[in-house]
Design an enzyme around this catalytic site. Structure first.
Site, PDB file in Angstrom:
ATOM      1  N   ARG A 133     -31.001  -3.150  44.094  1.00 44.87           N
ATOM      2  CA  ARG A 133     -30.736  -3.283  45.532  1.00 44.87           C
ATOM      3  C   ARG A 133     -30.149  -1.999  46.116  1.00 44.87           C
ATOM      4  O   ARG A 133     -29.889  -1.940  47.314  1.00 44.87           O
ATOM      5  CB  ARG A 133     -29.742  -4.426  45.759  1.00 44.87           C
ATOM      6  CG  ARG A 133     -30.385  -5.735  46.242  1.00 44.87           C
ATOM      7  CD  ARG A 133     -29.294  -6.774  46.359  1.00 44.87           C
ATOM      8  NE  ARG A 133     -29.608  -7.860  47.243  1.00 44.87           N
ATOM      9  CZ  ARG A 133     -30.149  -9.015  46.847  1.00 44.87           C
ATOM     10  NH1 ARG A 133     -30.486  -9.196  45.592  1.00 44.87           N
ATOM     11  NH2 ARG A 133     -30.349  -9.975  47.715  1.00 44.87           N
TER      12      ARG A 133
ATOM     13  N   ARG B 173     -26.506 -10.054  55.940  1.00 49.65           N
ATOM     14  CA  ARG B 173     -27.315  -9.758  54.740  1.00 49.65           C
ATOM     15  C   ARG B 173     -28.546  -8.946  55.120  1.00 49.65           C
ATOM     16  O   ARG B 173     -28.928  -8.019  54.407  1.00 49.65           O
ATOM     17  CB  ARG B 173     -27.733 -11.065  54.050  1.00 49.65           C
ATOM     18  CG  ARG B 173     -26.586 -11.705  53.278  1.00 49.65           C
ATOM     19  CD  ARG B 173     -26.819 -13.169  53.027  1.00 49.65           C
ATOM     20  NE  ARG B 173     -27.952 -13.449  52.167  1.00 49.65           N
ATOM     21  CZ  ARG B 173     -28.529 -14.658  52.074  1.00 49.65           C
ATOM     22  NH1 ARG B 173     -28.067 -15.668  52.781  1.00 49.65           N
ATOM     23  NH2 ARG B 173     -29.533 -14.836  51.268  1.00 49.65           N
TER      24      ARG B 173
ATOM     25  N   LYS C 215     -38.419 -13.887  47.041  1.00 48.82           N
ATOM     26  CA  LYS C 215     -38.300 -13.290  45.697  1.00 48.82           C
ATOM     27  C   LYS C 215     -38.074 -14.366  44.639  1.00 48.82           C
ATOM     28  O   LYS C 215     -38.790 -14.423  43.639  1.00 48.82           O
ATOM     29  CB  LYS C 215     -37.143 -12.265  45.650  1.00 48.82           C
ATOM     30  CG  LYS C 215     -37.267 -11.133  46.640  1.00 48.82           C
ATOM     31  CD  LYS C 215     -36.138 -10.137  46.495  1.00 48.82           C
ATOM     32  CE  LYS C 215     -34.764 -10.688  46.840  1.00 48.82           C
ATOM     33  NZ  LYS C 215     -34.519 -10.888  48.282  1.00 48.82           N
TER      34      LYS C 215
ATOM     35  N   ARG D 219     -32.686 -23.468  54.175  1.00 49.96           N
ATOM     36  CA  ARG D 219     -32.138 -23.633  52.823  1.00 49.96           C
ATOM     37  C   ARG D 219     -30.644 -23.961  52.890  1.00 49.96           C
ATOM     38  O   ARG D 219     -30.142 -24.776  52.122  1.00 49.96           O
ATOM     39  CB  ARG D 219     -32.374 -22.376  51.976  1.00 49.96           C
ATOM     40  CG  ARG D 219     -31.915 -22.562  50.533  1.00 49.96           C
ATOM     41  CD  ARG D 219     -32.293 -21.413  49.633  1.00 49.96           C
ATOM     42  NE  ARG D 219     -31.622 -20.182  50.037  1.00 49.96           N
ATOM     43  CZ  ARG D 219     -31.816 -19.008  49.462  1.00 49.96           C
ATOM     44  NH1 ARG D 219     -32.678 -18.899  48.468  1.00 49.96           N
ATOM     45  NH2 ARG D 219     -31.180 -17.932  49.867  1.00 49.96           N
TER      46      ARG D 219
ATOM     47  N   ARG E  44     -25.928 -23.449  50.337  1.00 51.25           N
ATOM     48  CA  ARG E  44     -25.473 -22.148  49.819  1.00 51.25           C
ATOM     49  C   ARG E  44     -24.567 -21.510  50.855  1.00 51.25           C
ATOM     50  O   ARG E  44     -24.942 -21.416  52.030  1.00 51.25           O
ATOM     51  CB  ARG E  44     -26.687 -21.261  49.527  1.00 51.25           C
ATOM     52  CG  ARG E  44     -26.682 -20.729  48.099  1.00 51.25           C
ATOM     53  CD  ARG E  44     -27.942 -19.999  47.772  1.00 51.25           C
ATOM     54  NE  ARG E  44     -27.903 -18.615  48.199  1.00 51.25           N
ATOM     55  CZ  ARG E  44     -28.791 -17.705  47.825  1.00 51.25           C
ATOM     56  NH1 ARG E  44     -29.773 -18.041  47.012  1.00 51.25           N
ATOM     57  NH2 ARG E  44     -28.710 -16.457  48.249  1.00 51.25           N
TER      58      ARG E  44
END
Ligand code: B4P
Length: 188
Positions: free
Chosen positions: A89, A145, A14, A128, A134
């Site tokens: 969401r 998630r 996204k 990532r 992160r």
């Protein structure tokens, strides 16, 4: 006006595809994830609360994210259109977005849903996490998630299917290939 919702599970691309869409169509980018990370970086009261929730991989409350989107729309009234990245969401967020846009005599033009296999999502997010650090990109939180996505978020696609606005897009392949598929939908 062109108002696009870019939808998909965590790691579906996204944020990545939003950057390319904004560049091509000159839209205003509204990413609830980015706004929340900005609050965390600035150590605001909201950021401190959001950080706890996001590092568990859970969703921040509807009330908070809807308020954030309202403020951003208010501050960017002259935009040519908007790309909603990571929002809505939940169905409550989708309903609230329709109400806010209707009040501005606008509506969602299309809902683009990126479809990516679970193994690939995990691979991308772990990578990532290693590269950018992160805090929500570690295996345990990533699994949560994805579970939260299936439990609370996936149903949002049905909301837009009922409105005849939903366009599933194959999200596997190179970033360029996926971008071409997305622009084919937008240009139609
Ligand atoms: P987000 O910031 O929205 O993050 P995300 O779902 O992980 O997707 P993101 O857009 O970052 O990743 P992308 O797929 O582009 O949300 C983070 C958290 O914020 C949520 O868990 C929640 O707690 C909170 N939150 C946000 N919005 C909320 C809301 N509305 N309500 C409640 N809570 C909310 O990219 C992932 C990686 O894949 C990148 O490293 C990228 O380089 C790579 N990649 C992308 N495309 C690829 C491709 N084709 N091939 C290979 N790699 C690719």
């Amino acid at each position: 006006m062109l108002n696009i919702v870019l939808f998909g599970p965590p790691g579906s691309g996204k944020g990545t595809q939003s950057e390319k869409i904004i560049e091509k169509y000159k839209l205003c980018h509204l990413s609830t994830g980015d706004i929340l990370r900005g609050e965390i970086a600035n150590k605001t009261e909201l950021g401190i609360q959001a950080n706890i929730i996001m590092s568990r991989g859970e969703l921040v409350s509807d009330e908070i994210v809807i308020g954030m989107i309202k403020n951003k729309l208010e501050a960017n009234k002259d935009a040519k259109g908007y790309i909603f990245d990571g929002f809505p969401r939940t169905v409550a967020q989708a309903e609230a977005l329709d109400v806010v846009l209707n009040a501005l005599n606008q509506e969602i033009s299309c809902f683009i849903s990126l479809e990516v296999e679970k193994d690939e999502l995990i691979k991308r997010l772990v990578k990532r996490g290693e590269e950018c650090g992160r805090t929500d990109d570690n295996l345990e939180v990533i699994e949560n998630r994805i579970a939260v996505y299936h439990k609370q978020t996936a149903v949002v696609a049905k909301y837009y299917e009922k409105q005849g606005k939903s366009h599933p897009v194959e999200g596997m392949g190179s970033i360029e290939e996926i971008f071409e598929r997305i622009t084919a939908v937008i240009d139609k």
